[in-house]
Design a protein around this motif. Structure first.
Motif, PDB file in Angstrom:
ATOM      1  N   PRO A  97       0.832  -1.214   0.000  1.00  0.00           N
ATOM      2  CA  PRO A  97       0.000   0.000   0.000  1.00  0.00           C
ATOM      3  C   PRO A  97       0.861   1.256   0.000  1.00  0.00           C
ATOM      4  O   PRO A  97       1.881   1.324   0.677  1.00  0.00           O
ATOM      5  CB  PRO A  97      -0.812  -0.115   1.289  1.00  0.00           C
ATOM      6  CG  PRO A  97      -0.779  -1.566   1.642  1.00  0.00           C
ATOM      7  CD  PRO A  97       0.531  -2.089   1.133  1.00  0.00           C
ATOM      8  N   ASP A  98       0.432   2.248  -0.767  1.00  0.00           N
ATOM      9  CA  ASP A  98       1.121   3.537  -0.808  1.00  0.00           C
ATOM     10  C   ASP A  98       0.896   4.237   0.533  1.00  0.00           C
ATOM     11  O   ASP A  98      -0.247   4.454   0.938  1.00  0.00           O
ATOM     12  CB  ASP A  98       0.550   4.386  -1.954  1.00  0.00           C
ATOM     13  CG  ASP A  98       1.320   5.674  -2.170  1.00  0.00           C
ATOM     14  OD1 ASP A  98       1.981   6.147  -1.221  1.00  0.00           O
ATOM     15  OD2 ASP A  98       1.255   6.219  -3.282  1.00  0.00           O
ATOM     16  N   ASN A 154       1.141   7.210   1.257  1.00  0.00           N
ATOM     17  CA  ASN A 154       0.515   8.516   1.083  1.00  0.00           C
ATOM     18  C   ASN A 154      -0.923   8.436   0.578  1.00  0.00           C
ATOM     19  O   ASN A 154      -1.663   9.409   0.664  1.00  0.00           O
ATOM     20  CB  ASN A 154       1.340   9.366   0.102  1.00  0.00           C
ATOM     21  CG  ASN A 154       2.763   9.558   0.598  1.00  0.00           C
ATOM     22  OD1 ASN A 154       2.972   9.797   1.780  1.00  0.00           O
ATOM     23  ND2 ASN A 154       3.729   9.435  -0.283  1.00  0.00           N
ATOM     24  N   ASP A 155      -1.300   7.293   0.017  1.00  0.00           N
ATOM     25  CA  ASP A 155      -2.644   7.127  -0.528  1.00  0.00           C
ATOM     26  C   ASP A 155      -3.013   5.644  -0.467  1.00  0.00           C
ATOM     27  O   ASP A 155      -2.557   4.856  -1.290  1.00  0.00           O
ATOM     28  CB  ASP A 155      -2.692   7.642  -1.969  1.00  0.00           C
ATOM     29  CG  ASP A 155      -4.086   7.601  -2.571  1.00  0.00           C
ATOM     30  OD1 ASP A 155      -4.994   7.025  -1.928  1.00  0.00           O
ATOM     31  OD2 ASP A 155      -4.281   8.132  -3.676  1.00  0.00           O
ATOM     32  N   SER A 156      -3.831   5.273   0.505  1.00  0.00           N
ATOM     33  CA  SER A 156      -4.133   3.857   0.738  1.00  0.00           C
ATOM     34  C   SER A 156      -4.918   3.217  -0.404  1.00  0.00           C
ATOM     35  O   SER A 156      -5.038   1.992  -0.457  1.00  0.00           O
ATOM     36  CB  SER A 156      -4.909   3.686   2.046  1.00  0.00           C
ATOM     37  OG  SER A 156      -6.126   4.416   1.987  1.00  0.00           O
ATOM     38  N   SER A 157      -5.431   4.017  -1.329  1.00  0.00           N
ATOM     39  CA  SER A 157      -6.156   3.443  -2.469  1.00  0.00           C
ATOM     40  C   SER A 157      -5.208   3.035  -3.595  1.00  0.00           C
ATOM     41  O   SER A 157      -5.630   2.470  -4.593  1.00  0.00           O
ATOM     42  CB  SER A 157      -7.193   4.439  -3.003  1.00  0.00           C
ATOM     43  OG  SER A 157      -6.537   5.567  -3.566  1.00  0.00           O
ATOM     44  N   LYS A 158      -3.921   3.326  -3.430  1.00  0.00           N
ATOM     45  CA  LYS A 158      -2.923   3.000  -4.455  1.00  0.00           C
ATOM     46  C   LYS A 158      -1.856   2.076  -3.877  1.00  0.00           C
ATOM     47  O   LYS A 158      -1.764   1.890  -2.667  1.00  0.00           O
ATOM     48  CB  LYS A 158      -2.262   4.283  -4.977  1.00  0.00           C
ATOM     49  CG  LYS A 158      -3.223   5.221  -5.674  1.00  0.00           C
ATOM     50  CD  LYS A 158      -2.518   6.462  -6.158  1.00  0.00           C
ATOM     51  CE  LYS A 158      -3.502   7.403  -6.846  1.00  0.00           C
ATOM     52  NZ  LYS A 158      -2.853   8.662  -7.232  1.00  0.00           N
ATOM     53  N   THR A 159      -1.058   1.511  -4.768  1.00  0.00           N
ATOM     54  CA  THR A 159       0.049   0.666  -4.332  1.00  0.00           C
ATOM     55  C   THR A 159       1.356   1.193  -4.909  1.00  0.00           C
ATOM     56  O   THR A 159       1.367   1.943  -5.886  1.00  0.00           O
ATOM     57  CB  THR A 159      -0.140  -0.797  -4.795  1.00  0.00           C
ATOM     58  OG1 THR A 159      -0.250  -0.825  -6.220  1.00  0.00           O
ATOM     59  CG2 THR A 159      -1.376  -1.419  -4.163  1.00  0.00           C
TER      60      THR A 159
END
Length: 201
Positions: free
Chosen positions: A76-77, A79-84
């Motif tokens: 998981p990113d 900075n942005d949990s919706s991205k990897t």
């Protein structure tokens, strides 16, 4: 009705105890006695400290080390949990990239990797496992051809003769299991540890 349900509940509890508890514990105990190293994860230690496993690859970037297969695992990113984001050899998220042979992103990435490797060793053809990821993304091994391809770079970075580095590759090449199953392979971590232990020749 209770008379019909009671046997079913007892069978469920009994089978759960056997297959969910007794059997796994028995197999774990047997494995620990017969194959203690493998049962503990095939861990590799150096100076009393665990530095890896023979079963999971690691990322080596320095020229003085052999490099493994590319890894497509992600995490998981932050900075942005919706991205990897790429996380090579992430054992918590094993898997391939799911990119197929018609994928432009895959083809572009492979072409870029091939060009980099050709610049590193222009006289040899690039082994396919140096530019393709494994299905798990955790593969700790490379083919002997992939290891030999990297010999000039590693030898130069370590001020060693290519023959000495090639000899280490040969010493760390594992053959087919029982002489017929699988392909010859080289464990990258084991080879790099052998390199660190070797004296320049």
């Amino acid at each position: 009705m209770l008379r019909e349900i009671r046997p079913a509940v007892l069978v469920l509890v009994l089978l759960t105890a056997i297959t969910g508890l007794a059997y796994p514990l028995a197999i774990t105990g047997i494995a620990g006695v017969i194959f203690p190293r493998q049962a503990q994860g095939s861990l590799i230690e150096q100076d009393g400290k665990v530095i890896g496993s023979a079963l999971i690859g690691q990322e080596f970037k320095e020229d003085k080390y052999f490099h493994g297969r590319p890894s497509a695992t992600v995490a998981p990113d932050p900075n942005d949990s919706s991205k990897t984001v790429p996380a090579p050899y992430n054992a918590a998220n094993s898997g391939g990239s799911n990119l197929g042979p018609t994928s432009k992103a895959l083809n572009d990435r492979v072409k870029e990797d091939v060009e980099k490797l050709k610049a590193e060793n222009p006289s040899a053809s690039v082994p396919v496992d140096l530019v393709t990821t494994s299905g798990s993304g955790l593969d700790p091994d490379i083919s002997p051809d992939a290891a030999l391809f990297q010999v000039p770079r590693v030898a130069k970075a370590r001020s060693m003769s290519e023959d000495a580095v090639r000899e280490l590759v040969t010493q760390n090449t594992q053959g087919r299991f029982a002489g017929v199953i699988g392909e010859p392979r080289v464990n990258v971590l084991a080879l790099n540890l052998a390199l660190d232990a070797a004296k320049p020749k």
